[in-house]
Design a protein around this motif. Structure first.
Motif, PDB file in Angstrom:
ATOM      1  N   ASN A  10      34.001  74.723  23.700  1.00 59.33           N
ATOM      2  CA  ASN A  10      34.351  75.652  24.770  1.00 59.33           C
ATOM      3  C   ASN A  10      35.840  75.973  24.829  1.00 59.33           C
ATOM      4  O   ASN A  10      36.349  76.390  25.871  1.00 59.33           O
ATOM      5  CB  ASN A  10      33.870  75.080  26.110  1.00 59.33           C
ATOM      6  N   GLY A  11      36.526  75.786  23.724  1.00 57.81           N
ATOM      7  CA  GLY A  11      37.915  76.232  23.620  1.00 57.81           C
ATOM      8  C   GLY A  11      38.962  75.289  24.187  1.00 57.81           C
ATOM      9  O   GLY A  11      40.125  75.664  24.271  1.00 57.81           O
ATOM     10  N   TYR A  12      38.602  74.080  24.572  1.00 59.16           N
ATOM     11  CA  TYR A  12      39.588  73.112  25.059  1.00 59.16           C
ATOM     12  C   TYR A  12      40.108  72.314  23.870  1.00 59.16           C
ATOM     13  O   TYR A  12      39.354  71.985  22.956  1.00 59.16           O
ATOM     14  CB  TYR A  12      38.966  72.158  26.081  1.00 59.16           C
ATOM     15  N   LYS A  13      41.377  72.008  23.895  1.00 51.95           N
ATOM     16  CA  LYS A  13      41.980  71.238  22.816  1.00 51.95           C
ATOM     17  C   LYS A  13      42.003  69.765  23.219  1.00 51.95           C
ATOM     18  O   LYS A  13      42.678  69.390  24.187  1.00 51.95           O
ATOM     19  CB  LYS A  13      43.397  71.738  22.556  1.00 51.95           C
ATOM     20  N   VAL A  14      41.239  68.940  22.518  1.00 47.85           N
ATOM     21  CA  VAL A  14      41.216  67.501  22.774  1.00 47.85           C
ATOM     22  C   VAL A  14      41.351  66.762  21.453  1.00 47.85           C
ATOM     23  O   VAL A  14      40.862  67.217  20.426  1.00 47.85           O
ATOM     24  CB  VAL A  14      39.914  67.044  23.493  1.00 47.85           C
ATOM     25  N   SER A  15      42.008  65.607  21.499  1.00 46.08           N
ATOM     26  CA  SER A  15      42.157  64.809  20.288  1.00 46.08           C
ATOM     27  C   SER A  15      40.879  64.012  20.046  1.00 46.08           C
ATOM     28  O   SER A  15      40.049  63.858  20.937  1.00 46.08           O
ATOM     29  CB  SER A  15      43.344  63.860  20.419  1.00 46.08           C
ATOM     30  N   GLU A  16      40.755  63.497  18.841  1.00 39.92           N
ATOM     31  CA  GLU A  16      39.567  62.719  18.499  1.00 39.92           C
ATOM     32  C   GLU A  16      39.574  61.350  19.154  1.00 39.92           C
ATOM     33  O   GLU A  16      38.525  60.725  19.304  1.00 39.92           O
ATOM     34  CB  GLU A  16      39.471  62.556  16.979  1.00 39.92           C
ATOM     35  N   ARG A  17      40.754  60.886  19.520  1.00 43.97           N
ATOM     36  CA  ARG A  17      40.891  59.580  20.161  1.00 43.97           C
ATOM     37  C   ARG A  17      41.836  59.696  21.332  1.00 43.97           C
ATOM     38  O   ARG A  17      42.552  60.664  21.475  1.00 43.97           O
ATOM     39  CB  ARG A  17      41.467  58.576  19.159  1.00 43.97           C
ATOM     40  N   GLY A  18      41.828  58.698  22.183  1.00 42.29           N
ATOM     41  CA  GLY A  18      42.766  58.674  23.304  1.00 42.29           C
ATOM     42  C   GLY A  18      42.170  59.246  24.571  1.00 42.29           C
ATOM     43  O   GLY A  18      40.977  59.511  24.678  1.00 42.29           O
ATOM     44  N   ARG A  19      43.038  59.441  25.534  1.00 42.34           N
ATOM     45  CA  ARG A  19      42.636  59.872  26.866  1.00 42.34           C
ATOM     46  C   ARG A  19      42.266  61.355  26.866  1.00 42.34           C
ATOM     47  O   ARG A  19      42.924  62.169  26.239  1.00 42.34           O
ATOM     48  CB  ARG A  19      43.808  59.628  27.819  1.00 42.34           C
TER      49      ARG A  19
END
Length: 114
Positions: A92-101
């Motif tokens: 849905n277009g959000y940038k999130v890392s593979e790990r972490g918060r």
């Protein structure tokens, strides 16, 4: 090309250069704040002599080198949906890392969508 790094220890009271094996790094704590100071042998002796009456009258209390007070750290509750949230956020277009918060904004958007 070679690089040479020289580490010099200097007395924090008078600025004199300490030779290898001379002097001492002293760690101490006052008012819940941890300090360290590099002193030549004469200044280290003065430091220990000045504190001797207080040390003799005091009692040991854990490790003074940590500098931490007796507060408890709470870890955030683990979200069992983290993998699902990351997958949904990426789609849905959000940038999130593979790990972490995962940011609160992304978690709220995920919950609102489900």
């Amino acid at each position: 090309m070679a690089r040479r790094i020289v580490h010099q220890l200097v007395d924090d009271i008078d600025g004199t250069l300490l030779e290898v094996g001379d002097g001492e790094t002293i760690h101490f704590s006052v008012g819940g704040i941890a300090y360290e100071i590099d002193l030549n042998d004469a200044h280290a002796e003065e430091f220990h002599a000045a504190l001797a009456p207080y040390i003799q009258a005091g009692r040991r209390a854990g490790s003074a080198g940590t500098g931490r007070t007796a507060t408890t750290r709470r870890s955030a509750p683990r979200n069992s949906d983290t993998a699902a949230i990351r997958e949904w956020a990426g789609a849905n277009g959000y940038k999130v890392s593979e790990r972490g918060r995962i940011s609160a904004e992304v978690v709220e958007a995920y919950r609102a969508a489900h």
